[in-house]
Design a protein around this motif. Structure first.
Motif, PDB file in Angstrom:
ATOM      1  N   LEU A 322       0.830  -1.210   0.000  1.00 35.82           N
ATOM      2  CA  LEU A 322       0.000   0.000   0.000  1.00 35.82           C
ATOM      3  C   LEU A 322       0.859   1.252   0.000  1.00 35.82           C
ATOM      4  N   TYR A 323       1.859   1.286   0.903  1.00 33.51           N
ATOM      5  CA  TYR A 323       2.651   2.509   1.046  1.00 33.51           C
ATOM      6  C   TYR A 323       3.646   2.680  -0.094  1.00 33.51           C
ATOM      7  N   LYS A 324       4.179   1.580  -0.601  1.00 29.01           N
ATOM      8  CA  LYS A 324       5.091   1.694  -1.751  1.00 29.01           C
ATOM      9  C   LYS A 324       4.328   2.181  -2.985  1.00 29.01           C
ATOM     10  N   LYS A 325       3.136   1.624  -3.204  1.00 30.54           N
ATOM     11  CA  LYS A 325       2.342   2.061  -4.354  1.00 30.54           C
ATOM     12  C   LYS A 325       1.913   3.517  -4.202  1.00 30.54           C
ATOM     13  N   ALA A 326       1.604   3.907  -2.966  1.00 32.74           N
ATOM     14  CA  ALA A 326       1.193   5.298  -2.734  1.00 32.74           C
ATOM     15  C   ALA A 326       2.317   6.269  -3.075  1.00 32.74           C
ATOM     16  N   LEU A 327       3.562   5.928  -2.680  1.00 30.43           N
ATOM     17  CA  LEU A 327       4.694   6.794  -3.036  1.00 30.43           C
ATOM     18  C   LEU A 327       4.814   6.903  -4.552  1.00 30.43           C
ATOM     19  N   ALA A 328       4.613   5.774  -5.235  1.00 28.41           N
ATOM     20  CA  ALA A 328       4.675   5.793  -6.699  1.00 28.41           C
ATOM     21  C   ALA A 328       3.534   6.627  -7.273  1.00 28.41           C
ATOM     22  N   GLY A 329       2.368   6.583  -6.611  1.00 26.91           N
ATOM     23  CA  GLY A 329       1.247   7.393  -7.058  1.00 26.91           C
ATOM     24  C   GLY A 329       1.517   8.879  -6.918  1.00 26.91           C
ATOM     25  N   VAL A 330       2.135   9.271  -5.800  1.00 28.04           N
ATOM     26  CA  VAL A 330       2.540  10.674  -5.614  1.00 28.04           C
ATOM     27  C   VAL A 330       3.489  11.087  -6.730  1.00 28.04           C
ATOM     28  N   LEU A 331       4.430  10.218  -7.033  1.00 25.75           N
ATOM     29  CA  LEU A 331       5.423  10.509  -8.073  1.00 25.75           C
ATOM     30  C   LEU A 331       4.750  10.687  -9.439  1.00 25.75           C
ATOM     31  N   LEU A 332       3.864   9.768  -9.806  1.00 27.09           N
ATOM     32  CA  LEU A 332       3.197   9.855 -11.110  1.00 27.09           C
ATOM     33  C   LEU A 332       2.315  11.093 -11.202  1.00 27.09           C
ATOM     34  N   ASP A 333       1.685  11.465 -10.099  1.00 24.85           N
ATOM     35  CA  ASP A 333       0.821  12.642 -10.073  1.00 24.85           C
ATOM     36  C   ASP A 333       1.632  13.911 -10.346  1.00 24.85           C
ATOM     37  N   VAL A 334       2.762  14.047  -9.667  1.00 27.06           N
ATOM     38  CA  VAL A 334       3.606  15.229  -9.870  1.00 27.06           C
ATOM     39  C   VAL A 334       4.261  15.180 -11.254  1.00 27.06           C
TER      40      VAL A 334
END
Length: 532
Positions: A322-334
């Motif tokens: 969950l937390y690893k994917k969330a960090l990747a989601g933040v990255l893709l969003d920015v």
């Protein structure tokens, strides 16, 4: 281990003199330039400029705080946008487990089993880590195997005193003739006990890879290893890979690389004179984990997860994912917004009306200010400034609350150009003779667990040359004892320190459950590594 003789000046030269023909041939064989060696010698002789801390990065001031819903939404965003991306999990794993067992080696070197008692040793040297090891001995994942070997080697084992049993247990655990754990890579050591098996960090990383670094049933896992250890990694992977793939419904492609010899650095004695070995050759040593920026530079991946080999826990993969994917989601969003701006610039469609929006984006999402006097620039120069600032590799770094772990932390840093940015800084990069710098260091609220998600391609899908974004004037000077002789060595800018100094950087607070490193063997006794 290098065969070192007393350090000496190279042929009577100083660091500014030319090297001999033999020296130049040796340096060339490593693929290192003469200029690089001279620069290393300059650092070793003169020191490395300390990092100029401005303030600790804290929640709301450099570290993004997400709610439970935020984490879930960013993870879903990542899953929804990863279909056409190539994912890679990158695990630095080349180091031996020497530090894990350092206190046990010290004990073996100092303790006389015939004349002393372990209790007296613990009290004399305040060796409380040894006491913890012995009390928890039967809880270690290697206990049963070592104990069985003990009874085989010492037929009279049952008649030995308690101290003798404990001493010989530790001796066999570390003996090169038996388990030799201190000289093996951490990745192959037993870390966790399950009902029917004992798992190594390699196996745990394989499982994690299937849970968060996979797309369309495929995942890619890369280990950086010492060349002599690769076969040991392969043996474990060949044994467990099919089980991992069955559980995760993912096919895992595993690859390896080594630190390039061209990233080795020269060693000097304590008077800053380069060493020669017994053959009269210069002595070079591995350049530290900063050398791995070269390894990272070889990949053609859209998202790269970076995590240390020893930061694993008993199967809790859904939570970790969950937390690893969330960090990747933040990255893709920015990244999505950065790429939109760069595409507008490329097409000549960025207008003055975009400038206030971009300035706000810089401050809110990238934690950066526009360069000084930006508002007085011509519009053409403003565009150049924006492009230069955001056309870079990007990383999102998980940060955990500081609980006294040794290592780096998140800080606002001012570079020699006066620019302020977010950086991960180790304590030995800080001028602790300065009250102000020491105060800032002590005010840090968070710690870097080496939990990174990176993008290394530009908006056109072309790979960046990562060496162009390294702070080559940073690094570390370390002292080592080799064959009983004290030496100094230069280590390259750390992979997540100076090697990524010029990257776009975002810090996100993540829960402590994502950080469970095994720095000493006693860490295996912690809850995250023990079955209930």
């Amino acid at each position: 281990m290098e065969n070192i003789v007393k350090g000496q000046v190279l042929g009577g030269m100083d660091v500014d003199s030319d090297f001999s023909v033999a020296d130049k041939m040796q340096i060339a064989s490593y693929g290192i330039s003469i200029e690089s060696v001279k620069k290393q010698l300059f650092f070793l002789q003169n020191g490395i400029a300390k990092t100029n801390l401005v303030a600790p990065a804290t929640l709301g001031n450099g570290i993004l705080e997400l709610s439970g819903n935020d984490f879930e939404n960013y993870a879903l965003f990542f899953d929804a946008n990863k279909t056409n991306l190539k994912l890679l999990k990158f695990v630095p794993a080349s180091g031996a487990a020497t530090r894990m067992f350092k206190f046990l080696n010290t004990f073996l070197n100092k303790f006389d089993v015939e004349k002393d008692s372990i209790n007296a040793y613990v009290n004399r040297y305040m060796a409380y880590d040894l006491a913890i090891f012995i009390v928890g001995m039967d809880k270690f994942p290697f206990f049963d195997e070592v104990y069985a070997k003990l009874k085989e080697v010492y037929p009279n084992f049952d008649s030995l005193s308690r101290d003798q049993k404990n001493y010989y247990f530790i001796k066999i655990l570390l003996s090169p003739d038996y388990f030799d754990y201190a000289n093996k890579p951490k990745g192959i050591l037993p870390f966790h006990v399950y009902l029917n098996t004992i798992a190594t960090p390699i196996e745990e990383h394989l499982y994690e890879c299937g849970y968060y670094s996979s797309v369309n049933g495929l995942s890619n896992l890369h280990f950086t290893v010492s060349e002599e250890h690769q076969s040991q990694f392969e043996n474990i992977i060949n044994t467990v890979k099919h089980l991992v793939e069955k559980e995760t419904q993912t096919s895992v492609n595993v690859s390896y690389s080594f630190q390039n010899k061209s990233t080795d650095t020269i060693a000097v004695d304590m008077d800053d004179n380069p060493f020669r070995n017994a053959k009269g050759e210069l002595v070079f040593r591995p350049g530290g984990h900063g050398a791995l920026i070269d390894n990272l530079n070889q990949f053609d991946a859209d998202i790269i997860f970076i995590k240390n080999i020893d930061n694993v826990i008993l199967h809790n993969n859904e939570n970790v994912a969950l937390y690893k994917k969330a960090l990747a989601g933040v990255l893709l969003d920015v990244q999505k917004q950065v790429f939109e701006y760069l595409n507008l610039i490329e097409k000549g469609q960025l207008t003055k009306a975009h400038i206030p929006e971009i300035k706000a984006f810089f401050k809110k999402k990238l934690y950066r200010e526009m360069e000084p006097n930006f508002d007085s620039f011509t519009f053409k120069n403003q565009i150049k400034s924006i492009q230069k600032a955001i056309d870079r590799p990007m990383r999102v770094c998980g940060m955990v609350k500081n609980e006294g772990e040794p290592g780096g932390g998140p800080f606002w840093v001012r570079n020699e150009k006066g620019e302020i940015s977010l950086q991960i800084v180790e304590s030995n990069q800080v001028d602790t003779t300065s009250r102000r710098q020491t105060k800032i260091l002590q005010e840090a609220t968070h710690f870097n667990p080496v939990d990174l998600v990176c993008v290394i391609k530009n908006f056109k899908g072309e790979k960046f040359d990562l060496n162009q974004f390294v702070d080559h004037n940073s690094g570390f000077i370390v002292e080592k004892n080799v064959s009983g002789t004290a030496i100094k060595a230069y280590e390259l800018p750390g992979l997540w320190n100076g090697a990524m100094a010029e990257w776009l950087t975002i810090f996100v607070q993540v829960p402590l459950l994502t950080f469970n490193p095994v720095k000493t063997v006693n860490d295996l006794l912690k809850e995250a590594h023990q079955r209930g």
